[in-house]
Motif scaffolding. Sequence first.
Motif, PDB file in Angstrom:
ATOM      1  N   ALA A   1       3.063   9.194  -0.369  1.00 31.18           N
ATOM      2  CA  ALA A   1       2.992   7.870  -1.004  1.00 31.18           C
ATOM      3  C   ALA A   1       3.094   6.755   0.034  1.00 31.18           C
ATOM      4  O   ALA A   1       3.902   5.847  -0.076  1.00 31.18           O
ATOM      5  N   VAL A   2       2.271   6.858   1.069  1.00 31.74           N
ATOM      6  CA  VAL A   2       2.310   5.862   2.151  1.00 31.74           C
ATOM      7  C   VAL A   2       0.896   5.361   2.440  1.00 31.74           C
ATOM      8  O   VAL A   2      -0.070   6.006   2.030  1.00 31.74           O
TER       9      VAL A   2
ATOM     10  N   ARG B   1      -5.816   0.961  -4.896  1.00 35.54           N
ATOM     11  CA  ARG B   1      -5.531   2.247  -5.548  1.00 35.54           C
ATOM     12  C   ARG B   1      -4.027   2.453  -5.707  1.00 35.54           C
ATOM     13  O   ARG B   1      -3.574   3.106  -6.648  1.00 35.54           O
ATOM     14  N   THR B   2      -3.248   1.874  -4.780  1.00 34.91           N
ATOM     15  CA  THR B   2      -1.794   2.015  -4.916  1.00 34.91           C
ATOM     16  C   THR B   2      -1.296   1.299  -6.179  1.00 34.91           C
ATOM     17  O   THR B   2      -0.365   1.773  -6.835  1.00 34.91           O
TER      18      THR B   2
ATOM     19  N   SER C   1       0.827  -1.223   0.000  1.00 35.60           N
ATOM     20  CA  SER C   1       0.000   0.000   0.000  1.00 35.60           C
ATOM     21  C   SER C   1       0.849   1.255   0.000  1.00 35.60           C
ATOM     22  O   SER C   1       0.443   2.272   0.547  1.00 35.60           O
TER      23      SER C   1
ATOM     24  N   ALA D   1      -2.652   7.564   3.225  1.00 32.03           N
ATOM     25  CA  ALA D   1      -2.478   9.008   3.037  1.00 32.03           C
ATOM     26  C   ALA D   1      -3.638   9.609   2.255  1.00 32.03           C
ATOM     27  O   ALA D   1      -4.051  10.746   2.498  1.00 32.03           O
ATOM     28  N   GLY D   2      -4.185   8.835   1.323  1.00 29.39           N
ATOM     29  CA  GLY D   2      -5.282   9.338   0.497  1.00 29.39           C
ATOM     30  C   GLY D   2      -6.481   9.719   1.347  1.00 29.39           C
ATOM     31  O   GLY D   2      -7.220  10.654   1.043  1.00 29.39           O
TER      32      GLY D   2
ATOM     33  N   ASP E   1      -7.077   0.818  -0.368  1.00 25.93           N
ATOM     34  CA  ASP E   1      -5.772   1.492  -0.460  1.00 25.93           C
ATOM     35  C   ASP E   1      -4.809   0.593  -1.256  1.00 25.93           C
ATOM     36  O   ASP E   1      -4.040   1.062  -2.106  1.00 25.93           O
TER      37      ASP E   1
ATOM     38  N   THR F   1      -5.625   7.164  -6.209  1.00 21.77           N
ATOM     39  CA  THR F   1      -6.035   7.918  -5.017  1.00 21.77           C
ATOM     40  C   THR F   1      -7.069   8.981  -5.374  1.00 21.77           C
ATOM     41  O   THR F   1      -8.070   9.147  -4.677  1.00 21.77           O
TER      42      THR F   1
ATOM     43  N   ASN G   1      -1.861   3.724  -8.848  1.00 19.96           N
ATOM     44  CA  ASN G   1      -0.885   4.826  -8.765  1.00 19.96           C
ATOM     45  C   ASN G   1       0.433   4.430  -9.430  1.00 19.96           C
ATOM     46  O   ASN G   1       1.013   5.187 -10.208  1.00 19.96           O
TER      47      ASN G   1
ATOM     48  N   SER H   1       3.304   3.615  -2.633  1.00 19.95           N
ATOM     49  CA  SER H   1       4.035   3.827  -3.891  1.00 19.95           C
ATOM     50  C   SER H   1       5.493   4.133  -3.604  1.00 19.95           C
ATOM     51  O   SER H   1       6.359   3.829  -4.407  1.00 19.95           O
TER      52      SER H   1
HETATM   53  N1  ASP Z   1      -1.239   4.367  -0.413  1.00 20.84           N
HETATM   54  C1  ASP Z   1      -1.277   5.242  -1.544  1.00 20.84           C
HETATM   55  C2  ASP Z   1       0.094   5.254  -2.216  1.00 20.84           C
HETATM   56  O1  ASP Z   1       1.084   5.059  -1.584  1.00 20.84           O
HETATM   57  C3  ASP Z   1      -1.702   6.609  -1.197  1.00 20.84           C
HETATM   58  C4  ASP Z   1      -3.142   6.574  -0.726  1.00 20.84           C
HETATM   59  O2  ASP Z   1      -4.037   6.639  -1.581  1.00 20.84           O
HETATM   60  O3  ASP Z   1      -3.394   6.418   0.461  1.00 20.84           O
HETATM   61  O4  ASP Z   1       0.179   5.474  -3.401  1.00 20.84           O
END
Ligand code: ASP
Length: 439
Positions: A360-361, A397-398, A281, A364-365, A394, A320, A401, A283
Amino acid sequence: MRKLELHWQILLGMVVGVLFALAMVQFEWGPKLVSDWIKPFGNIFINSLKLIAVPLILASLIKGVSDLKDISKLSKMGGRTISIYVVSTVIAVSIGLTMVNIIKPGASISEDTRNELVANYSGDADSKIQQAQQQREAGPLQALEDLVPSNIFNAASDNGNMLQVIFFAIFFGIGLILIPEEKSAPVKKFFDGFNEVILKLIDLIMLAAPYGVFALLAALVVEAPSLDLFKALGWYAICIIIGLILMIGVYVSVVYIVTKRTPSFFISGISPAQLLAFSTSSSAATLPVTMERVEEHLGVEEEVTSFVLPIGATINMDGTSLYQAVAAVFIAQAFGMDLSFTAQLGIIATATLASIGSAAVPGAGMVMLVIVLAQAGIPEAGLALIFAVDRPLDMCRTVVNVTGDAAVSMIVAKSVGKLGDPKIRDWDDTYKMRNKNNA
Ligand code: ASP
């Protein structure tokens, strides 16, 4: 015996991790055993990936920028990269809005479920709202101000300051271009060798990837909340997942149209990074692997990957932004609010900016979603509604990303004549071994 390809090994690790955890939750002592004895290995795996992110950005970006030999090439590539990133994010938000308006997942939430969700998760939601507070109070130019570090060692000591490290590396690379060749050559050589060492470390870490994802997924499953709440949020989750799949469809189509590389070439090249994005999760944690795959398996030259991918990992989050758009409208629907067309257009703008600002953690979104909700006048307490399913979404979506960053780097590479054939380093025993086994 034929050795399984890396993405199959990782997938196997994930499946075995989930099955193992499902078996463990049958025993009273199972979850604790997983948390105490399995989860730490997952954390070690993620930490080892994060560990090399800053050195990798520094070495590869300094080398990549200085290899361009010409500042006008850098600004051309920079302009294209940022424009394509913004366009892809707007497309993602629009897909999200279309899905949530067609499926209307919020309408199927009963008042009882809504109250139950708010009661269960309001504490967790509050902590996210507080985290977003600081960002909300910042002035309009704060993001720009934050780009320039006052001390490179401070910046490099926090993975959250990735953009500052990127700024320093580009600045340093420009300095290298501007000094005489005989002075810059040894510095470039140093970063070149440094970069190769880091790439080798990625190979070594990836040998542990199947075990790392096993541990990560096993820990996630034993810690997951009850299945009933998942069901209540089923339509919301389906809406996001369909949107994300459509977005991947957009990437493979555009990559095919622009570069003539087939969807299977693109997906099989990037799949280990996608699987890691799903398992971690993050990026940022996936970045080293994304860079390696895009360069060596998709044929993008290092001058492009070293520039486009670290920037993408920090600012380009299509998955995200899509999620933020769906979540905002879902919460509004669940609270019985009717969002006007103008309010939804506003969401396109705020979700685009909020995704750029998301770190990117993991999770965070959701913090930045608070800002989208506030702008659209949707109750922030609604965050509690979507908390239960946030982690699995998450993970999904990661993946998008990371895939988006890879797709954009291929498109940018094509446009500046830097897309070639995949070039697996021939000195690399890891790959030699793998290739020989697959021959
Ligand atoms: N976890 C997603 C990322 O690292 C960010 C997020 O949408 O929370 O790309």
